[in-house]
Design a protein around this motif. Sequence first.
Motif, mmCIF file in Angstrom:
data_model
loop_
_atom_site.group_PDB
_atom_site.id
_atom_site.type_symbol
_atom_site.label_atom_id
_atom_site.label_comp_id
_atom_site.label_asym_id
_atom_site.label_seq_id
_atom_site.Cartn_x
_atom_site.Cartn_y
_atom_site.Cartn_z
ATOM 1 N N VAL A 152 -9.217 10.228 -7.464
ATOM 2 C CA VAL A 152 -8.291 10.801 -6.481
ATOM 3 C C VAL A 152 -8.940 11.993 -5.804
ATOM 4 C CG1 VAL A 152 -6.071 11.950 -6.214
ATOM 5 C CG2 VAL A 152 -6.260 9.979 -7.700
ATOM 6 N N LEU A 153 -9.599 12.841 -6.621
ATOM 7 C CA LEU A 153 -10.296 14.012 -6.090
ATOM 8 C C LEU A 153 -11.398 13.596 -5.131
ATOM 9 C CD1 LEU A 153 -11.086 16.420 -9.030
ATOM 10 C CD2 LEU A 153 -10.290 17.046 -6.771
ATOM 11 N N LEU A 154 -12.204 12.619 -5.558
ATOM 12 C CA LEU A 154 -13.370 12.238 -4.761
ATOM 13 C C LEU A 154 -12.957 11.486 -3.504
ATOM 14 C CD1 LEU A 154 -15.657 11.043 -7.682
ATOM 15 C CD2 LEU A 154 -15.868 13.158 -6.399
ATOM 16 N N GLY A 155 -11.882 10.694 -3.602
ATOM 17 C CA GLY A 155 -11.460 9.904 -2.456
ATOM 18 C C GLY A 155 -10.496 10.624 -1.542
ATOM 19 N N ARG A 156 -10.000 11.791 -1.964
ATOM 20 C CA ARG A 156 -9.057 12.593 -1.176
ATOM 21 C C ARG A 156 -7.757 11.847 -0.892
ATOM 22 N NH1 ARG A 156 -12.866 15.186 -1.511
ATOM 23 N NH2 ARG A 156 -13.900 16.793 -0.301
ATOM 24 N N THR A 157 -7.410 10.876 -1.708
ATOM 25 C CA THR A 157 -6.162 10.158 -1.484
ATOM 26 C C THR A 157 -5.667 9.600 -2.806
ATOM 27 O OG1 THR A 157 -5.126 8.274 -0.423
ATOM 28 C CG2 THR A 157 -7.461 8.090 -0.861
ATOM 29 N N MET A 158 -4.335 9.409 -2.911
ATOM 30 C CA MET A 158 -3.787 8.772 -4.099
ATOM 31 C C MET A 158 -3.520 7.295 -3.864
ATOM 32 S SD MET A 158 -1.409 11.212 -6.343
ATOM 33 C CE MET A 158 -0.349 11.993 -5.171
ATOM 34 N N GLY A 159 -3.741 6.828 -2.634
ATOM 35 C CA GLY A 159 -3.563 5.405 -2.366
ATOM 36 C C GLY A 159 -4.744 4.620 -2.922
ATOM 37 N N VAL A 160 -4.460 3.480 -3.572
ATOM 38 C CA VAL A 160 -5.549 2.749 -4.237
ATOM 39 C C VAL A 160 -6.520 2.183 -3.210
ATOM 40 C CG1 VAL A 160 -6.075 0.932 -5.861
ATOM 41 C CG2 VAL A 160 -3.983 2.203 -6.105
ATOM 42 N N ASN A 161 -5.976 1.621 -2.119
ATOM 43 C CA ASN A 161 -6.861 1.063 -1.101
ATOM 44 C C ASN A 161 -7.678 2.163 -0.427
ATOM 45 O OD1 ASN A 161 -7.933 -1.123 0.153
ATOM 46 N ND2 ASN A 161 -6.384 -1.237 1.764
ATOM 47 N N GLY A 162 -7.072 3.340 -0.274
ATOM 48 C CA GLY A 162 -7.787 4.483 0.286
ATOM 49 C C GLY A 162 -8.978 4.867 -0.576
ATOM 50 N N ILE A 163 -8.779 4.812 -1.904
ATOM 51 C CA ILE A 163 -9.872 5.144 -2.827
ATOM 52 C C ILE A 163 -11.004 4.144 -2.670
ATOM 53 C CG2 ILE A 163 -10.480 5.130 -5.281
ATOM 54 C CD1 ILE A 163 -7.867 6.531 -5.811
ATOM 55 N N VAL A 164 -10.655 2.854 -2.538
ATOM 56 C CA VAL A 164 -11.705 1.838 -2.366
ATOM 57 C C VAL A 164 -12.449 2.084 -1.061
ATOM 58 C CG1 VAL A 164 -12.157 -0.615 -2.128
ATOM 59 C CG2 VAL A 164 -10.444 0.163 -3.731
ATOM 60 N N LYS A 165 -11.684 2.386 -0.002
ATOM 61 C CA LYS A 165 -12.320 2.588 1.302
ATOM 62 C C LYS A 165 -13.258 3.794 1.273
ATOM 63 C CE LYS A 165 -8.926 0.489 4.351
ATOM 64 N NZ LYS A 165 -7.619 0.772 4.933
ATOM 65 N N ALA A 166 -12.921 4.808 0.449
ATOM 66 C CA ALA A 166 -13.738 6.024 0.407
ATOM 67 C C ALA A 166 -15.039 5.820 -0.350
ATOM 68 C CB ALA A 166 -12.941 7.154 -0.246
ATOM 69 N N GLN A 167 -15.203 4.658 -1.025
ATOM 70 C CA GLN A 167 -16.376 4.487 -1.882
ATOM 71 C C GLN A 167 -17.544 3.864 -1.137
ATOM 72 O OE1 GLN A 167 -15.734 3.277 -6.011
ATOM 73 N NE2 GLN A 167 -13.572 3.213 -5.534
ATOM 74 N N ASP A 168 -18.107 4.630 -0.184
ATOM 75 C CA ASP A 168 -19.356 4.172 0.418
ATOM 76 C C ASP A 168 -20.465 4.250 -0.617
ATOM 77 O OD1 ASP A 168 -18.122 3.701 2.834
ATOM 78 O OD2 ASP A 168 -18.282 5.806 3.412
ATOM 79 N N GLU B 256 0.859 -1.177 0.000
ATOM 80 C CA GLU B 256 0.000 0.000 0.000
ATOM 81 C C GLU B 256 0.894 1.226 0.000
ATOM 82 O OE1 GLU B 256 -2.663 0.382 3.279
ATOM 83 O OE2 GLU B 256 -4.050 1.581 2.092
ATOM 84 N N ILE B 257 1.071 1.848 -1.183
ATOM 85 C CA ILE B 257 1.868 3.064 -1.219
ATOM 86 C C ILE B 257 0.925 4.238 -1.349
ATOM 87 C CG2 ILE B 257 3.997 2.056 -2.054
ATOM 88 C CD1 ILE B 257 3.246 2.839 -4.831
#
Lengths: 178, 402
Positions: B188-204, B131-132
């Motif tokens: 990236v904008l919608l998830g507020r992160t460039m981490g891929v797992n972070g983007i998945v976590k942000a997708q409620d 996870e980078i």
Amino acid sequence: MTALQVIFLATAAMILFSAWMVVTRRNLVHAALYLVLTLFGVAVLFVLLEATFLAVVQVLIYIGAIAILMIFAIMLTRRVASDDTVVANHNAGWAAMLAVLVFSSLVIIMGAWSQFTTFASPLTRPGVPSNELGQEIVAELGQSLVDPDAYVIPFEVASVLLLAALIGAIVVAWQKDK
Amino acid sequence: MEIWDQLGEWLANLIKTILGALNLPLDWNIVVLKLIGVVTVATFGLLLVILLTWIERKVAARFQDRFGPNRAGPFGLLQAIADMIKLITKEDITPSGADKIAFNIAPILGVVSVLLIWAVIPFSSVWFGTEINVGVLYIAAVGSFGVISILMAGWSSNNKYALLGAFRSVAQLVSYEVPLFLTLLVPVLLGRTMGVNGIVKAQDTWFVILAPLPALIFFISSLAEIGRTPFDLLEAESEIVAGFHIEYSGMKYAMFMAGEFLHAFTIAVLTAILFFGGWQGPGAAEFPLLGLIYLFAKSFVFYFLVIWIRTTLPRVRIDHMLAFNWKFLTPLSLVLLMVTALLEKAFEADALRIPVLFGANLLVLIITVQILRIVSKRQQRELKTFEPRPVAVPPPAEEVSA
């Protein structure tokens, strides 16, 4: 030796070898491919320093854009991509001298720095967990690019320059007799 | 789920015992563990190719009213293995005058550039290679190795058609990277992160609801990026012999093909991860295995879509392909990026965020369709005002006789 040191030495050896090949290869395509290897080695060094963002940007810009552009230019230029290219001209001696000068002065300056031989402790910041620190730093970098107190003017100047280059490319490629 | 936990524990204990027996220093243990991780993820990716070739052939066959492979093994499942043995035992030809080192490295680099993407793909809430914090940028960056491999393959083959094919491929890849990267920025904008797992976590709520048009553009430019129909004019079987890999044979050619198949599945996975919630689903956070199933279910839907498009859509013309990118996809994705950024900032923690973003996408779609309609009408008018072309007239009879 620690694992980090071994990996660093291997990477450094690879960078030096491929950099030497870049300037000595007679075949320009080979030189460009070795340049890709050199740039990739530098990206590995950034990873070893835990500067992930810099490492990725290094690959994205230097390999993904600049190196590919260079290979394209070499391949599209007639008779350059053959084996009889002259790689050195009369400035080679001066360039070598300058390189030695820069390298030795860097060694002297860095050697005089008291923390040159000590290991840096991992980057920490109060209140930020270590696994979110990288994200934090990248966010700060992005904000400082648009912050009036930081780098907004260089950033905008670079943008204008790139825009001018884009428009210039369109003007050059424009067919006037249409 | 218990059996999986036990299996994981048993594996961890096994590795611990082996490492203990080797008696290495601590940091070397980390290196060994990372290497095991790399090998696991890479092997998983390569093994997936065997399944993917079978799926692709079966599905394509169904679209064309055929059965597809059905002789080797149940449902023809062993066909891919038989093909592999055939490809390995084929003669390995190196063209005369080829640049041997570059010629041999190119196929490996081609596969590696795709496998590298799998390092950052989160298979479930806890399973990922690494996870980078700049995962999305990393995905964009490793693609450039694929471009280098194509250039190396085309140039080192010592064949002008291979070189031309490489130029065409690279021109297509580099130009479709622009809308691809621009739409990569939207999650990236919608998830507020460039981490891929972070983007998945942000997708409620899946990002495809917040950004349906960017999702579509991402999928289309990904299709161009893997050189599949309708963008497969680089190696159009019915028109030219092959693209940059014309001189490759046997396993080296198969490696390019494996890379291509895996890339096709990888873009399906990326679409699922960036816009369709990745491993998110009911109960996925508690049971990682469920997340894996969700991710692969979503991915295979998109993989099916890729095959569907491949078997039903005709090829586009080269000027249409470039015009479609530069005059349509790139401006549209730029507009969408700006609209999303502005509205996302304005309705940051608002309940209206979802309807506003969805509505904005709809509005952009309507405006785009209107502009397209006006443009196409004007083009039709221009077509009508063409000067009549000179008609071929037979030469005067005395000239013919003379």
